[in-house]
Write a protein that holds these residues in place. Structure first.
Motif: not given
Length: 265
Positions: A18, A22, A43, A46, A142
């Motif tokens: 993740r 990003h 979660r 995502g 987040c």
């Protein structure tokens, strides 16, 4: 289509991919190939799509990102297993190379790009032919997690329970050595059976936004924990655990060499 091959039973592989997506592909949606049980928590992935790792031969990715293990967890990835026309990218982190090299196939992948996420052993580095460069990961934003009092000590671990118990014992020992009695809070997806009554439980993912205000953060020496605690080394207590391929002991030693904080043990 970006496809990420993310094998490994822990939560750390998914946290790292993740952060990579990003950092390098913000706003893009990728397909994650994994067998990790932690994908049941929405979660964790995502916006990204989940498929079983065995579906790779049926896909036609433009880019294939291979996390941590250049030939997969058991040597199942080779040059012949990569779909034609696919650009290959590898995220390289510390491995117990003498152990891992035994699973390498006869025709290993020559990656189009290798991102060096931490310092590797010379033998490991020599194996990774092709262009390479260091990369610093940034976690995706987040929602603000529940607040934790500044005097609380966080124990962050996703299991197994035997290791979590060792981390709780380590936290108690360190607190006794400092002459303090902090509130202990275990941060993990589910409250383990047998958690001592004086240890609170908090289901917060990701956990890193809590680190800024915690009195101490007690973890194993996994890649993400060490990376995310780098701004506060004097509050990070690491207890490395043996792993089949991950070299937590070398990572902890390297982190300790970089800090002068008296609380690091």
């Amino acid at each position: 289509m970006i496809v990420c091959y993310v094998q490994g039973g822990g939560l750390g592989h998914l946290t790292r991919i993740r952060a990579y997506l990003h950092t390098r592909h913000p706003g893009e949606t990728a397909t994650i190939l994994t067998t990790s049980p932690f994908t049941a928590d929405p979660r964790v992935l995502g916006p990204h799509r989940l498929l079983p790792a065995a579906t790779l031969p049926s896909l036609r990715p433009s880019t294939l990102v291979v996390d941590a293990f250049p030939a997969g967890l058991d040597g199942e990835l080779s040059a012949a297993s990569i779909p034609s026309g696919t650009r290959t990218v590898h995220l390289a982190r510390l491995l117990r190379w003498d152990a891992y090299r035994r699973v390498l196939p006869a025709d290993p992948i020559t990656f189009d790009q290798t991102w060096l996420l931490e310092d590797l052993s010379p033998a490991h580095r020599a194996h990774l032919a092709g262009p390479s460069a260091p990369l610093t990961l940034t976690d995706p934003p987040c929602p603000a997690p529940p607040g934790v009092a500044g005097d609380a000590w966080l124990i962050v671990h996703s299991g197994p329970w035997a290791e979590t118990g060792e981390l709780i014992g380590y936290a108690r020992d360190c607190a006794a050595a400092e002459g303090v009695r902090p509130r202990l809070v275990l941060v993990c997806p589910e409250r383990p059976a047998g958690l001592p009554t004086d240890v609170a439980h908090l289901d917060a993912y990701p956990a890193w936004p809590l680190f800024r205000t915690a009195g101490r953060v007690i973890t194993a020496a996994g890649f993400n924990a060490v990376r995310q605690m780098r701004p506060w080394p004097g509050r990070h207590l690491m207890l490395p655990f043996p792993r089949r391929f991950d070299d937590q002991f070398a990572r902890a030693a390297a982190a300790r060499r970089l800090t002068t904080g008296p609380a690091v043990a």
